[in-house]
Enzyme design. Structure first.
Site, PDB file in Angstrom:
ATOM      1  N   ASP A  30     -27.832 -20.105  35.886  1.00 27.80           N
ATOM      2  CA  ASP A  30     -26.953 -20.746  34.910  1.00 27.80           C
ATOM      3  C   ASP A  30     -27.782 -21.706  34.059  1.00 27.80           C
ATOM      4  O   ASP A  30     -28.611 -22.448  34.564  1.00 27.80           O
ATOM      5  CB  ASP A  30     -25.822 -21.491  35.622  1.00 27.80           C
ATOM      6  CG  ASP A  30     -24.698 -21.856  34.675  1.00 27.80           C
ATOM      7  OD1 ASP A  30     -23.587 -21.317  34.848  1.00 27.80           O
ATOM      8  OD2 ASP A  30     -24.920 -22.676  33.752  1.00 27.80           O
ATOM      9  N   ILE A  31     -27.552 -21.682  32.744  1.00 23.12           N
ATOM     10  CA  ILE A  31     -28.333 -22.497  31.809  1.00 23.12           C
ATOM     11  C   ILE A  31     -28.011 -23.987  31.964  1.00 23.12           C
ATOM     12  O   ILE A  31     -28.810 -24.845  31.569  1.00 23.12           O
ATOM     13  CB  ILE A  31     -28.060 -22.018  30.352  1.00 23.12           C
ATOM     14  CG1 ILE A  31     -29.221 -22.368  29.443  1.00 23.12           C
ATOM     15  CG2 ILE A  31     -26.749 -22.531  29.817  1.00 23.12           C
ATOM     16  CD1 ILE A  31     -29.172 -21.653  28.095  1.00 23.12           C
ATOM     17  N   ASN A  87     -13.833 -18.362  37.520  1.00 25.44           N
ATOM     18  CA  ASN A  87     -12.905 -19.099  36.662  1.00 25.44           C
ATOM     19  C   ASN A  87     -12.139 -18.102  35.800  1.00 25.44           C
ATOM     20  O   ASN A  87     -12.713 -17.121  35.330  1.00 25.44           O
ATOM     21  CB  ASN A  87     -13.678 -20.074  35.764  1.00 25.44           C
ATOM     22  CG  ASN A  87     -14.339 -21.179  36.563  1.00 25.44           C
ATOM     23  OD1 ASN A  87     -13.801 -21.618  37.577  1.00 25.44           O
ATOM     24  ND2 ASN A  87     -15.497 -21.633  36.124  1.00 25.44           N
ATOM     25  N   VAL A  96     -16.912 -18.126  29.149  1.00 27.48           N
ATOM     26  CA  VAL A  96     -17.552 -16.862  28.766  1.00 27.48           C
ATOM     27  C   VAL A  96     -16.672 -15.729  29.292  1.00 27.48           C
ATOM     28  O   VAL A  96     -16.427 -15.641  30.511  1.00 27.48           O
ATOM     29  CB  VAL A  96     -18.986 -16.743  29.317  1.00 27.48           C
ATOM     30  CG1 VAL A  96     -19.589 -15.400  28.927  1.00 27.48           C
ATOM     31  CG2 VAL A  96     -19.861 -17.888  28.812  1.00 27.48           C
ATOM     32  N   HIS A 100     -17.718 -13.306  35.749  1.00 24.88           N
ATOM     33  CA  HIS A 100     -18.950 -13.723  36.434  1.00 24.88           C
ATOM     34  C   HIS A 100     -18.573 -14.513  37.672  1.00 24.88           C
ATOM     35  O   HIS A 100     -17.618 -15.284  37.662  1.00 24.88           O
ATOM     36  CB  HIS A 100     -19.853 -14.552  35.515  1.00 24.88           C
ATOM     37  CG  HIS A 100     -19.129 -15.618  34.765  1.00 24.88           C
ATOM     38  ND1 HIS A 100     -18.371 -15.350  33.640  1.00 24.88           N
ATOM     39  CD2 HIS A 100     -19.024 -16.944  34.971  1.00 24.88           C
ATOM     40  CE1 HIS A 100     -17.834 -16.470  33.191  1.00 24.88           C
ATOM     41  NE2 HIS A 100     -18.206 -17.456  33.996  1.00 24.88           N
ATOM     42  N   HIS A 102     -19.765 -17.410  40.012  1.00 22.71           N
ATOM     43  CA  HIS A 102     -20.684 -18.533  40.159  1.00 22.71           C
ATOM     44  C   HIS A 102     -21.102 -18.621  41.622  1.00 22.71           C
ATOM     45  O   HIS A 102     -20.249 -18.588  42.524  1.00 22.71           O
ATOM     46  CB  HIS A 102     -19.994 -19.856  39.809  1.00 22.71           C
ATOM     47  CG  HIS A 102     -19.610 -20.021  38.375  1.00 22.71           C
ATOM     48  ND1 HIS A 102     -20.349 -20.771  37.484  1.00 22.71           N
ATOM     49  CD2 HIS A 102     -18.545 -19.553  37.675  1.00 22.71           C
ATOM     50  CE1 HIS A 102     -19.761 -20.760  36.300  1.00 22.71           C
ATOM     51  NE2 HIS A 102     -18.656 -20.029  36.384  1.00 22.71           N
TER      52      HIS A 102
HETATM   53  P1  AMP Z   1     -17.333 -20.237  32.931  1.00 23.15           P
HETATM   54  O1  AMP Z   1     -17.004 -21.621  32.442  1.00 23.15           O
HETATM   55  O2  AMP Z   1     -16.808 -19.938  34.285  1.00 23.15           O
HETATM   56  O3  AMP Z   1     -16.949 -19.196  31.897  1.00 23.15           O
HETATM   57  O4  AMP Z   1     -18.910 -20.201  33.107  1.00 23.15           O
HETATM   58  C1  AMP Z   1     -19.805 -19.869  32.081  1.00 23.15           C
HETATM   59  C2  AMP Z   1     -21.148 -20.339  32.526  1.00 23.15           C
HETATM   60  O5  AMP Z   1     -22.121 -19.722  31.708  1.00 23.15           O
HETATM   61  C3  AMP Z   1     -21.365 -21.861  32.399  1.00 23.15           C
HETATM   62  O6  AMP Z   1     -21.668 -22.401  33.683  1.00 23.15           O
HETATM   63  C4  AMP Z   1     -22.534 -21.965  31.429  1.00 23.15           C
HETATM   64  O7  AMP Z   1     -23.416 -23.008  31.755  1.00 23.15           O
HETATM   65  C5  AMP Z   1     -23.186 -20.610  31.552  1.00 23.15           C
HETATM   66  N1  AMP Z   1     -23.950 -20.157  30.396  1.00 23.15           N
HETATM   67  C6  AMP Z   1     -23.578 -20.206  29.090  1.00 23.15           C
HETATM   68  N2  AMP Z   1     -24.523 -19.651  28.310  1.00 23.15           N
HETATM   69  C7  AMP Z   1     -25.520 -19.227  29.155  1.00 23.15           C
HETATM   70  C8  AMP Z   1     -26.772 -18.578  28.959  1.00 23.15           C
HETATM   71  N3  AMP Z   1     -27.217 -18.239  27.735  1.00 23.15           N
HETATM   72  N4  AMP Z   1     -27.530 -18.307  30.046  1.00 23.15           N
HETATM   73  C9  AMP Z   1     -27.102 -18.659  31.284  1.00 23.15           C
HETATM   74  N5  AMP Z   1     -25.923 -19.263  31.527  1.00 23.15           N
HETATM   75  C10 AMP Z   1     -25.145 -19.551  30.482  1.00 23.15           C
END
Ligand code: AMP
Ligand code: ZN
Length: 114
Positions: A30-31, A87, A96, A100, A102
């Site tokens: 995760d970024i 989520n 996103v 996914h 976590h």
């Molecule tokens: P969610 O809020 O459950 O949709 O989680 C989306 C996750 O994607 C968040 O924890 C972000 O930090 C992560 N995220 C967003 N952009 C990127 C990226 N380019 N590479 C890796 N993780 C990302």
């Protein structure tokens, strides 16, 4: 799907720190990590949210969970424990819209989540 961040990561159009991959799933860091280890595990097929799941996705979703177990073992935090989270939509704070899982590890979690 053309305009999906995680599809672009899957296709290598956007870089990621890959942690694990098999026929069904891809996992990357995760970024914006919320724990010392914070890995996202995505299905290679595009599914937007948990609400879009169909019976045909049963194996794919099982593969996500098996990958979480495998990554926790490879990273060495399986015995101490970890947190897995999906989520969904606004109240779940999904940002996103490509499913996914976590995987968070290497710190004590609390309950209930915020
Ligand atoms: P969610 O809020 O459950 O949709 O989680 C989306 C996750 O994607 C968040 O924890 C972000 O930090 C992560 N995220 C967003 N952009 C990127 C990226 N380019 N590479 C890796 N993780 C990302
Ligand atoms: Zn996607």
């Amino acid at each position: 799907m053309t305009d999906c961040l995680f599809c672009k990561i899957r296709d290598g159009e956007i870089p990621s720190e890959k942690v694990y991959e098999n026929e069904h799933v891809l996992a990357f860091n995760d970024i914006n990590p919320a724990a010392p280890e914070h890995i996202l595990i995505i299905p290679k097929i595009h599914i937007s949210t948990l609400n879009d799941l169909k019976k045909e996705h049963t194996q794919t979703m099982g593969e996500l969970i098996l990958a979480a177990k495998e990554i926790a073992k490879l990273k060495g935090f399986s015995e101490l424990g970890y947190r897995t989270v999906f989520n969904c939509n606004e109240h779940g704070q999904q940002t996103v819209f490509h499913i996914h899982l976590h995987l968070l590890g290497e710190r004590q979690m609390s309950w209930p989540p915020g």
